[in-house]
Design a protein around this motif. Structure first.
Motif, PDB file in Angstrom:
ATOM      1  N   TRP A  67     -16.405 -27.024  58.704  1.00  0.00           N
ATOM      2  CA  TRP A  67     -17.510 -26.363  58.001  1.00  0.00           C
ATOM      3  C   TRP A  67     -17.913 -25.081  58.713  1.00  0.00           C
ATOM      4  CZ3 TRP A  67     -19.831 -26.346  53.477  1.00  0.00           C
ATOM      5  CH2 TRP A  67     -21.127 -25.848  53.334  1.00  0.00           C
ATOM      6  N   ALA A  68     -17.832 -23.971  57.990  1.00  0.00           N
ATOM      7  CA  ALA A  68     -18.231 -22.676  58.540  1.00  0.00           C
ATOM      8  C   ALA A  68     -19.397 -22.099  57.749  1.00  0.00           C
ATOM      9  CB  ALA A  68     -17.044 -21.708  58.514  1.00  0.00           C
ATOM     10  N   GLY A  69     -20.024 -22.957  56.945  1.00  0.00           N
ATOM     11  CA  GLY A  69     -21.154 -22.520  56.129  1.00  0.00           C
ATOM     12  C   GLY A  69     -22.458 -22.556  56.900  1.00  0.00           C
ATOM     13  N   PRO A  70     -23.584 -22.454  56.178  1.00  0.00           N
ATOM     14  CA  PRO A  70     -24.896 -22.468  56.831  1.00  0.00           C
ATOM     15  C   PRO A  70     -25.182 -23.796  57.520  1.00  0.00           C
ATOM     16  CG  PRO A  70     -25.120 -22.577  54.442  1.00  0.00           C
ATOM     17  CD  PRO A  70     -23.686 -22.282  54.720  1.00  0.00           C
ATOM     18  N   PRO A  71     -26.056 -23.803  58.540  1.00  0.00           N
ATOM     19  CA  PRO A  71     -26.387 -25.037  59.268  1.00  0.00           C
ATOM     20  C   PRO A  71     -26.869 -26.144  58.336  1.00  0.00           C
ATOM     21  CG  PRO A  71     -27.292 -23.115  60.380  1.00  0.00           C
ATOM     22  CD  PRO A  71     -26.792 -22.629  59.052  1.00  0.00           C
ATOM     23  N   LEU A  72     -26.562 -27.382  58.723  1.00  0.00           N
ATOM     24  CA  LEU A  72     -26.915 -28.536  57.888  1.00  0.00           C
ATOM     25  C   LEU A  72     -28.048 -29.364  58.474  1.00  0.00           C
ATOM     26  CD1 LEU A  72     -23.290 -29.795  57.076  1.00  0.00           C
ATOM     27  CD2 LEU A  72     -24.704 -28.246  55.723  1.00  0.00           C
ATOM     28  N   ASP A  73     -28.624 -28.902  59.588  1.00  0.00           N
ATOM     29  CA  ASP A  73     -29.654 -29.691  60.279  1.00  0.00           C
ATOM     30  C   ASP A  73     -30.806 -30.089  59.366  1.00  0.00           C
ATOM     31  OD1 ASP A  73     -28.085 -29.269  62.469  1.00  0.00           O
ATOM     32  OD2 ASP A  73     -29.346 -27.727  63.356  1.00  0.00           O
ATOM     33  N   ASP A  74     -31.182 -29.207  58.454  1.00  0.00           N
ATOM     34  CA  ASP A  74     -32.363 -29.474  57.621  1.00  0.00           C
ATOM     35  C   ASP A  74     -32.069 -30.398  56.439  1.00  0.00           C
ATOM     36  OD1 ASP A  74     -30.726 -27.445  56.624  1.00  0.00           O
ATOM     37  OD2 ASP A  74     -32.320 -26.616  55.373  1.00  0.00           O
ATOM     38  N   VAL A  75     -30.792 -30.746  56.216  1.00  0.00           N
ATOM     39  CA  VAL A  75     -30.475 -31.620  55.079  1.00  0.00           C
ATOM     40  C   VAL A  75     -29.827 -32.927  55.519  1.00  0.00           C
ATOM     41  CG1 VAL A  75     -30.234 -29.691  53.479  1.00  0.00           C
ATOM     42  CG2 VAL A  75     -28.219 -30.519  54.713  1.00  0.00           C
ATOM     43  N   SER A  76     -29.653 -33.095  56.806  1.00  0.00           N
ATOM     44  CA  SER A  76     -28.990 -34.299  57.313  1.00  0.00           C
ATOM     45  C   SER A  76     -29.686 -35.569  56.828  1.00  0.00           C
ATOM     46  CB  SER A  76     -28.976 -34.273  58.848  1.00  0.00           C
ATOM     47  OG  SER A  76     -28.330 -35.418  59.349  1.00  0.00           O
ATOM     48  N   GLY A  77     -28.932 -36.432  56.166  1.00  0.00           N
ATOM     49  CA  GLY A  77     -29.468 -37.705  55.684  1.00  0.00           C
ATOM     50  C   GLY A  77     -30.202 -37.633  54.367  1.00  0.00           C
ATOM     51  N   LYS A  78     -30.554 -36.426  53.909  1.00  0.00           N
ATOM     52  CA  LYS A  78     -31.357 -36.288  52.687  1.00  0.00           C
ATOM     53  C   LYS A  78     -30.529 -36.430  51.414  1.00  0.00           C
ATOM     54  CE  LYS A  78     -34.854 -33.324  54.863  1.00  0.00           C
ATOM     55  NZ  LYS A  78     -35.516 -32.002  54.858  1.00  0.00           N
ATOM     56  N   TRP A  79     -29.210 -36.299  51.544  1.00  0.00           N
ATOM     57  CA  TRP A  79     -28.367 -36.361  50.344  1.00  0.00           C
ATOM     58  C   TRP A  79     -28.466 -37.715  49.644  1.00  0.00           C
ATOM     59  CZ3 TRP A  79     -24.308 -39.882  50.099  1.00  0.00           C
ATOM     60  CH2 TRP A  79     -23.978 -40.515  51.307  1.00  0.00           C
ATOM     61  N   LYS A  80     -28.751 -38.759  50.400  1.00  0.00           N
ATOM     62  CA  LYS A  80     -28.851 -40.094  49.807  1.00  0.00           C
ATOM     63  C   LYS A  80     -30.060 -40.225  48.879  1.00  0.00           C
ATOM     64  CE  LYS A  80     -26.626 -42.429  53.718  1.00  0.00           C
ATOM     65  NZ  LYS A  80     -26.813 -43.388  54.820  1.00  0.00           N
ATOM     66  N   ASP A  81     -31.064 -39.353  49.069  1.00  0.00           N
ATOM     67  CA  ASP A  81     -32.273 -39.412  48.258  1.00  0.00           C
ATOM     68  C   ASP A  81     -32.086 -38.735  46.901  1.00  0.00           C
ATOM     69  OD1 ASP A  81     -33.546 -40.648  50.409  1.00  0.00           O
ATOM     70  OD2 ASP A  81     -34.181 -38.727  51.264  1.00  0.00           O
ATOM     71  N   ASN A  82     -30.980 -38.040  46.721  1.00  0.00           N
ATOM     72  CA  ASN A  82     -30.706 -37.347  45.463  1.00  0.00           C
ATOM     73  C   ASN A  82     -29.637 -38.133  44.701  1.00  0.00           C
ATOM     74  OD1 ASN A  82     -29.490 -35.541  43.512  1.00  0.00           O
ATOM     75  ND2 ASN A  82     -30.514 -33.841  44.558  1.00  0.00           N
ATOM     76  N   PRO A  83     -30.020 -38.800  43.612  1.00  0.00           N
ATOM     77  CA  PRO A  83     -29.065 -39.646  42.875  1.00  0.00           C
ATOM     78  C   PRO A  83     -27.830 -38.889  42.395  1.00  0.00           C
ATOM     79  CG  PRO A  83     -31.313 -40.056  42.133  1.00  0.00           C
ATOM     80  CD  PRO A  83     -31.367 -38.842  43.006  1.00  0.00           C
ATOM     81  N   ASN A  84     -28.023 -37.653  41.928  1.00  0.00           N
ATOM     82  CA  ASN A  84     -26.887 -36.872  41.432  1.00  0.00           C
ATOM     83  C   ASN A  84     -25.897 -36.571  42.559  1.00  0.00           C
ATOM     84  OD1 ASN A  84     -27.888 -36.794  38.806  1.00  0.00           O
ATOM     85  ND2 ASN A  84     -29.028 -34.903  39.175  1.00  0.00           N
TER      86      ASN A  84
END
Length: 203
Positions: A46-63
Motif C-alpha cells: 500500500w502506497a496510498g494515504p495513511p490508514l491509521d484513522d480507519v483501522s478496524g472501522k470497516w467492519k462497522d460499514n455493512p457495504n
C-alpha cells in the motif's frame, strides 16, 4: 518386494523433504521452500494515504464488510474483484475515505486468511514428522519380523500392508503441502493488486 518398494519410496521422500531439518531455525515447522514471512507488511502492498484513522472501522460499514468478504475470497477472480472495486468507489461520495476503508478491510482479512493457511501448513508438518517416525519404527519392526526363522508371514503381510498405506498417506500429504505452500504468496499478490486498483481510483 512390494513392501521394500514402498519403504524405499518413503526413505527417498523423507530425504528430499528434509523433515526435522527446517531451512529457518526460527520456524522449525515451516515446510515450504518459500521463506516464512509471518505477516504482510503494509508498506509492501500500500502506497496510498495513511490508514491509521480507519483501522478496524470497516467492519462497522455493512457495504464495505460485505464487499471485503467477496474481494478477499480466492474463488472470486482477480479481474472481477478489481471491477467490483472500481464500480463501488465510483458510487461513493468520498472515494478516498471509502478506498481507505476498503483497503483496511482487505489488509486485515487477507492477513488473517494468510495466517490461517500458514498455521495449517505447520500443523500438517507436525503430523508428517510424527508419521515419518511411525513409519521408520514400523520399518524396523518389519525387518525384524522378516529376519525371524521362520518368519511369521501373516504378521509380515499385516505390517507390510500397513506400511504401504501409511506411506501412501504420507506422500499424499506431501503433495498437498507443496500445493498449499504457494497460497501465501498468491494472497500477497492478490492484496497488492487490489491495493493498486484502489490507489488508482482515489488518486
Amino acid at each position: 518386494m512390494k513392501y521394500r518398494t514402498a519403504i524405499a519410496a518413503f526413505l527417498a521422500m523423507t530425504a528430499m523433504s528434509g523433515y526435522g531439518h527446517a531451512a529457518d531455525p526460527r520456524y522449525p515447522d515451516w515446510p515450504c521452500v518459500q521463506a516464512k514471512v509471518p505477516e504482510i507488511s503494509l508498506a509492501a502492498v500500500w502506497a496510498g494515504p495513511p490508514l491509521d484513522d480507519v483501522s478496524g472501522k470497516w467492519k462497522d460499514n455493512p457495504n464495505v464488510s460485505t464487499l471485503v468478504a467477496r474481494l478477499a475470497a480466492r474463488r472470486t477472480p482477480l479481474e472481477d474483484a478489481q471491477k467490483a472495486i472500481t464500480e463501488y468507489l465510483h458510487g461513493t461520495a468520498d472515494k478516498t475515505a471509502s478506498g481507505k476503508l476498503l483497503f483496511a478491510g482487505l489488509f486485515e482479512s487477507l492477513n488473517a486468511q494468510r495466517t490461517q493457511v500458514m498455521n495449517g501448513l505447520e500443523r500438517v508438518t507436525r503430523k508428517q514428522r510424527e508419521a515419518a517416525d511411525k513409519i521408520r519404527a514400523d520399518t524396523l519392526a518389519l525387518q525384524a519380523l522378516q529376519g525371524e526363522t521362520p518368519p511369521d508371514q501373516a504378521k509380515v503381510d499385516e505390517l507390510g500392508n500397513q506400511l504401504v498405506w501409511q506411506t501412501r498417506i504420507f506422500e499424499d500429504r506431501r503433495n498437498v503441502i507443496k500445493f498449499v505452500c504457494e497460497v501465501p504468496t498468491a494472497i500477497d499478490q492478490r492484496l497488492f493488486a487490489l491495493g493498486r486498483t484502489i490507489q488508482q481510483e482515489i488518486e
